[in-house]
Design an enzyme around this catalytic site. Structure first.
Site, PDB file in Angstrom:
ATOM      1  CG  ASN A  43     -45.243  14.849  32.096  1.00  0.00           C
ATOM      2  OD1 ASN A  43     -46.121  13.987  32.015  1.00  0.00           O
ATOM      3  ND2 ASN A  43     -45.497  16.098  32.468  1.00  0.00           N
ATOM      4  CE1 TYR A  65     -47.032  13.712  27.975  1.00  0.00           C
ATOM      5  CE2 TYR A  65     -48.835  14.580  29.296  1.00  0.00           C
ATOM      6  CZ  TYR A  65     -48.305  13.581  28.501  1.00  0.00           C
ATOM      7  OH  TYR A  65     -49.038  12.459  28.242  1.00  0.00           O
ATOM      8  CD  GLN A 104     -52.327   8.137  26.856  1.00  0.00           C
ATOM      9  OE1 GLN A 104     -51.881   8.435  27.956  1.00  0.00           O
ATOM     10  NE2 GLN A 104     -53.542   7.668  26.675  1.00  0.00           N
ATOM     11  CB  SER A 150     -52.235   4.572  26.618  1.00  0.00           C
ATOM     12  OG  SER A 150     -51.555   4.732  27.848  1.00  0.00           O
ATOM     13  CE  LYS A 155     -54.930 -13.687 -10.695  1.00  0.00           C
ATOM     14  NZ  LYS A 155     -54.793 -12.313 -11.166  1.00  0.00           N
ATOM     15  CG  ASN A 162     -52.569 -13.442  -7.532  1.00  0.00           C
ATOM     16  OD1 ASN A 162     -52.493 -13.290  -8.743  1.00  0.00           O
ATOM     17  ND2 ASN A 162     -53.659 -13.860  -6.921  1.00  0.00           N
ATOM     18  CD  GLU A 210     -50.709  -7.867  -5.572  1.00  0.00           C
ATOM     19  OE1 GLU A 210     -51.757  -7.398  -6.023  1.00  0.00           O
ATOM     20  OE2 GLU A 210     -50.532  -9.079  -5.357  1.00  0.00           O
ATOM     21  CB  THR A 235     -36.903   7.177 -19.217  1.00  0.00           C
ATOM     22  OG1 THR A 235     -37.016   7.232 -20.638  1.00  0.00           O
ATOM     23  CG2 THR A 235     -35.425   7.054 -18.834  1.00  0.00           C
ATOM     24  CG  HIS A 236     -41.016   8.898 -20.034  1.00  0.00           C
ATOM     25  ND1 HIS A 236     -41.566  10.077 -19.583  1.00  0.00           N
ATOM     26  CD2 HIS A 236     -39.756   9.197 -20.419  1.00  0.00           C
ATOM     27  CE1 HIS A 236     -40.682  11.047 -19.710  1.00  0.00           C
ATOM     28  NE2 HIS A 236     -39.572  10.544 -20.209  1.00  0.00           N
ATOM     29  CE  LYS A 292     -46.677   6.346  25.080  1.00  0.00           C
ATOM     30  NZ  LYS A 292     -47.262   7.629  24.761  1.00  0.00           N
ATOM     31  CB  SER A 344     -56.757 -16.791  -7.987  1.00  0.00           C
ATOM     32  OG  SER A 344     -58.157 -16.749  -8.183  1.00  0.00           O
TER      33      SER A 344
HETATM   34  N1  ARG Z   1     -49.408   7.665  29.195  1.00  0.00           N
HETATM   35  C1  ARG Z   1     -48.880   8.990  29.185  1.00  0.00           C
HETATM   36  C2  ARG Z   1     -48.321   9.304  27.788  1.00  0.00           C
HETATM   37  O1  ARG Z   1     -48.123   8.414  27.063  1.00  0.00           O
HETATM   38  C3  ARG Z   1     -47.814   9.133  30.200  1.00  0.00           C
HETATM   39  C4  ARG Z   1     -47.571  10.534  30.630  1.00  0.00           C
HETATM   40  C5  ARG Z   1     -48.730  11.050  31.390  1.00  0.00           C
HETATM   41  N2  ARG Z   1     -48.498  12.332  31.921  1.00  0.00           N
HETATM   42  C6  ARG Z   1     -49.474  13.099  32.421  1.00  0.00           C
HETATM   43  N3  ARG Z   1     -49.123  14.273  32.827  1.00  0.00           N
HETATM   44  N4  ARG Z   1     -50.721  12.697  32.438  1.00  0.00           N
HETATM   45  O2  ARG Z   1     -48.085  10.417  27.432  1.00  0.00           O
END
Ligand code: ARG
Length: 460
Positions: A110, A317, A322, A23, A283, A285, A290, A155-156, A325, A277
């Site tokens: 965690n 946990y 993970q 990650s 044009k 735009n 949008e 309205t509408h 994010k 365009s």
């Molecule tokens: N990269 C992990 C996450 O975003 C960190 C926590 C990992 N914890 C574990 N018990 N493997 O959740």
């Protein structure tokens, strides 16, 4: 690269284990929060007599060095070390040896990751708040500069009644002021420290969680170590804020797109926020509007994605977490971009007053006023409504508008009509006949401007 958790393993992880686990390519953006959190944790360990002054100084120095390395783009994030936390910890040990290895005492990734994301959200909310207030201010300013401009209200998407252009702008400002409340609610929920919970059960050291709470400037402390590491509702609150705010910006964008079309011509967007365009030379735009509208779909998707990740998770946990994010980062980035784009469009927008006037004068927008006029003269409203409708129909079949009707013609529909009817059908007068609180009359619009300015001042 040696794993930080390798002790009980004989075999190396297979390639796919590493690929699906990694990650760091996205969570590395948490490095500042991770370092802040680690420094606070080390200080707490030191104050509680768990690590020595010497170790604490080494850790602090090492972490500052790492921050400088990352800032300067000189830090090598390794995929084999999975995430930002292990990358930083591993480098720390490289730099300061055993002291680095002691940092993780009485902590788990965690509670660490929960701390980092909360700190990150708190930092981002400060920026989003400033942008939102800026946008609300520009709307209020635009309203203030155009209080005399009257336009058709819809309205509408059919012409309904005359409204002030400023009233329309302020309607959007109010919606955004509620988004501000939602944002501050999300901040309040997020502002609670999970640090010190350990993996889930608490830690076997006599730590002091209030020290890290204070060092990291958390308003509250989460009182249940399992909840500390399992909870992600604070993220949902942020994603919900982003979704509602994106929806508001999208609805407004839709209007800007319509209004800037050659059919409406209510506003003109500047060259700076429009594109041409490659094939049709005429044009211009409204791409920004949008894109704001289009991005809203992804922002909704991010909220649903996290809801779905959380749905079946047992405490505490689970690695599924993970997956929180990317949605979070994407929605935060997107909402910031969208607010900025909206600010830019409004700053550069020209209001076509002549065209608005023409539109409100040519669409029977005062048909309700006409009915009210008859009702005030004693006709039951339902009948008055019928009469006004017949007049519109007559105009339509005879290629007329209200203003080209003669008194004689209109009197044929009801004896109640007198020469003062000219005043009644004038859309500019219509807005001033609105007497109720929060209506489109000038005095009510001015009240709104004052109230919104108070909200802006209070939140600056
Ligand atoms: N990269 C992990 C996450 O975003 C960190 C926590 C990992 N914890 C574990 N018990 N493997 O959740």
């Amino acid at each position: 690269m040696k794993k930080l958790w390798g002790g009980r393993f004989d075999d190396k992880p297979s390639d796919i284990t590493e690929r699906i686990s990694v990650s760091v390519h996205y969570d590395k953006r948490l490095y500042k929060q991770d370092i802040r959190g680690s420094k606070a944790h080390a200080e707490m360990l030191n104050k509680c007599g768990i690590i020595s002054n010497e170790d604490f100084e080494q850790i602090k120095k090492g972490l500052s060095l790492i921050e400088d390395e990352i800032d300067a783009g000189k830090f090598e994030f390794k995929r084999s070390l999975e995430d930002v936390h292990m990358n930083i910890e591993s480098r720390l040990t490289e730099l300061v040896g055993d002291a680095g290895k002691r940092l993780h005492t009485a902590r788990s990734r965690n509670d660490q990751v929960a701390t980092d994301t909360r700190l990150y959200i708190k930092d981002e909310i400060i920026e989003i708040k400033a942008l939102l207030i800026n946008l609300i201010s520009i709307l209020v300013e635009t309203a203030e500069n155009n209080t005399e401009v009257v336009m058709p209200g819809y309205t509408h998407l059919q012409v309904a009644q005359p409204v002030r252009f400023s009233h329309h702008m302020l309607a959007h400002a109010w919606a955004l002021s509620r988004d501000l409340k939602r944002l501050l609610f999300a901040l309040d929920i997020t502002d609670s420290s999970p640090l010190g919970a350990g993996a889930l059960a608490g830690v076997n050291y006599s730590t002091d969680r209030t020290i890290t709470q204070k060092l990291l400037d958390f308003k509250f402390i989460n009182m249940n170590s399992m909840d500390c590491v399992a909870d992600r509702d604070y993220m949902l609150d942020v994603l919900y804020f982003c979704s509602v705010c994106a929806m508001h910006l999208s609805r407004f964008s839709e209007e800007l797109i319509l209004w800037s079309s050659s059919e409406f011509r209510f506003i003109r967007l500047s060259d700076k926020v429009t594109t041409g365009s490659s094939i049709m030379p005429q044009k211009k735009n409204p791409d920004l509007a949008e894109l704001i509208r289009g991005k809203t779909g992804r922002v909704y998707g991010n909220m649903i994605a996290l809801f779905t990740v959380l749905k079946g998770l047992p405490l505490a946990y689970n690695r599924d977490l993970q997956e929180d994010k990317e949605s979070l980062f994407d929605s935060i980035d997107t909402i910031k971009l969208s607010i900025e784009a909206m600010i830019e469009m409004l700053k550069e927008m020209t209001v076509n007053k002549e065209r608005l006037k023409q539109a409100v004068f040519s669409n029977y927008s005062t048909a309700t006023d006409l009915a009210d006029y008859l009702a005030r003269k004693g006709l039951p409203f339902r009948e008055a409504h019928e009469v006004s409708g017949s007049i519109v129909k007559f105009c339509e079949t005879n290629g007329k508008d209200f203003f080209s009707l003669t008194l004689e013609e209109i009197k044929k529909f009801s004896d109640c009509f007198e020469s003062d009817i000219v005043e009644i059908i004038n859309p500019e007068n219509s807005t001033e006949r609105k007497l109720s609180l929060g209506s489109t009359s000038l005095s009510e619009v001015r009240k709104q401007i004052i109230e919104l300015k108070n909200i802006i001042e209070k939140n600056r």
